[in-house]
Design an enzyme around this catalytic site. Structure first.
Site, PDB file in Angstrom:
ATOM      1  N   HIS A   1      40.643  45.968  57.999  1.00 47.44           N
ATOM      2  CA  HIS A   1      40.412  47.094  57.096  1.00 47.44           C
ATOM      3  C   HIS A   1      41.672  47.365  56.274  1.00 47.44           C
ATOM      4  CE1 HIS A   1      39.398  51.569  56.470  1.00 47.44           C
ATOM      5  NE2 HIS A   1      38.776  50.833  55.565  1.00 47.44           N
TER       6      HIS A   1
ATOM      7  N   ASP B   1      44.864  35.028  37.424  1.00 50.23           N
ATOM      8  CA  ASP B   1      44.746  34.036  36.363  1.00 50.23           C
ATOM      9  C   ASP B   1      45.805  32.955  36.583  1.00 50.23           C
ATOM     10  OD1 ASP B   1      47.191  35.058  35.300  1.00 50.23           O
ATOM     11  OD2 ASP B   1      46.120  36.409  33.948  1.00 50.23           O
TER      12      ASP B   1
ATOM     13  N   HIS C   1      51.117  46.459  34.927  1.00 52.03           N
ATOM     14  CA  HIS C   1      51.162  45.043  35.308  1.00 52.03           C
ATOM     15  C   HIS C   1      52.374  44.757  36.199  1.00 52.03           C
ATOM     16  CE1 HIS C   1      50.110  40.860  35.161  1.00 52.03           C
ATOM     17  NE2 HIS C   1      51.246  40.519  34.582  1.00 52.03           N
TER      18      HIS C   1
ATOM     19  N   PHE D   1      45.727  39.321  31.575  1.00 58.69           N
ATOM     20  CA  PHE D   1      45.532  40.326  32.633  1.00 58.69           C
ATOM     21  C   PHE D   1      44.241  40.127  33.426  1.00 58.69           C
ATOM     22  CE2 PHE D   1      48.097  42.155  29.209  1.00 58.69           C
ATOM     23  CZ  PHE D   1      49.290  42.333  29.896  1.00 58.69           C
ATOM     24  N   ALA D   2      43.840  38.887  33.609  1.00 60.37           N
ATOM     25  CA  ALA D   2      42.632  38.565  34.381  1.00 60.37           C
ATOM     26  C   ALA D   2      43.015  38.428  35.853  1.00 60.37           C
ATOM     27  CB  ALA D   2      41.982  37.288  33.849  1.00 60.37           C
ATOM     28  N   ASN D   3      43.336  39.574  36.451  1.00 60.11           N
ATOM     29  CA  ASN D   3      43.803  39.629  37.831  1.00 60.11           C
ATOM     30  C   ASN D   3      43.201  40.844  38.510  1.00 60.11           C
ATOM     31  OD1 ASN D   3      45.986  37.557  37.341  1.00 60.11           O
ATOM     32  ND2 ASN D   3      46.723  39.188  35.996  1.00 60.11           N
TER      33      ASN D   3
END
Length: 139
Positions: A20, A28, A106, A128-130
């Site tokens: 948990h 990316d 970021h 920013f594909a994270n």
């Protein structure tokens, strides 16, 4: 042979060990990965596999309680952001719980990756594909 959607043994092992609030990152191709964090590199070439492809398969196996995005995605990658919000909404319906979504800078995102159990590197080459996914419980 494993019957489920997730065939990658490294990702499957990490998910099976999550407790948990433990975290994993889907990143990316350009996201820096801390030397002390497990790196699962799926990138073959630019765009393969895509961030959303990896997200979709990982979330079929993982119970998600909350997630972190870099706030810069809203302005710099609005199409991916909207698609991701829709997929998170579908995941909420499938899991039967609300997923708390947190936006951080970021720079803070990169720092937070140090707390993750693993970073899964996609071939995505859009800004920013994270996402950081925080594990929930199934009961």
């Amino acid at each position: 042979m494993k019957k489920g959607a997730l065939l990658n043994s490294d990702i499957s092992a990490v998910i099976s060990r999550l407790g948990h609030t433990d975290q994993i990152v889907i990143g990316d191709a350009g996201l820096p990965i801390p030397a002390t964090t497990t790196r699962i590199d799926l990138a073959l070439t630019q765009g393969v596999p895509g961030f959303l492809q990896v997200f979709e398969v990982v979330t079929q196996e993982m119970q998600v309680e909350s997630a972190y995005l870099a706030q810069e995605i809203v302005k710099n990658n609005p199409q991916l952001h909207e698609t991701l919000l829709a997929q998170l909404s579908q995941l909420e319906q499938h899991q039967g719980n609300q997923i708390a979504l947190h936006y951080i800078s970021h720079e803070a995102f990169k720092e937070q990756t140090k707390q993750s159990r693993a970073v899964i590197r996609s071939g995505e080459c859009s800004p920013f594909a994270n996402i950081i996914l925080c594990s929930g419980v199934t009961f």
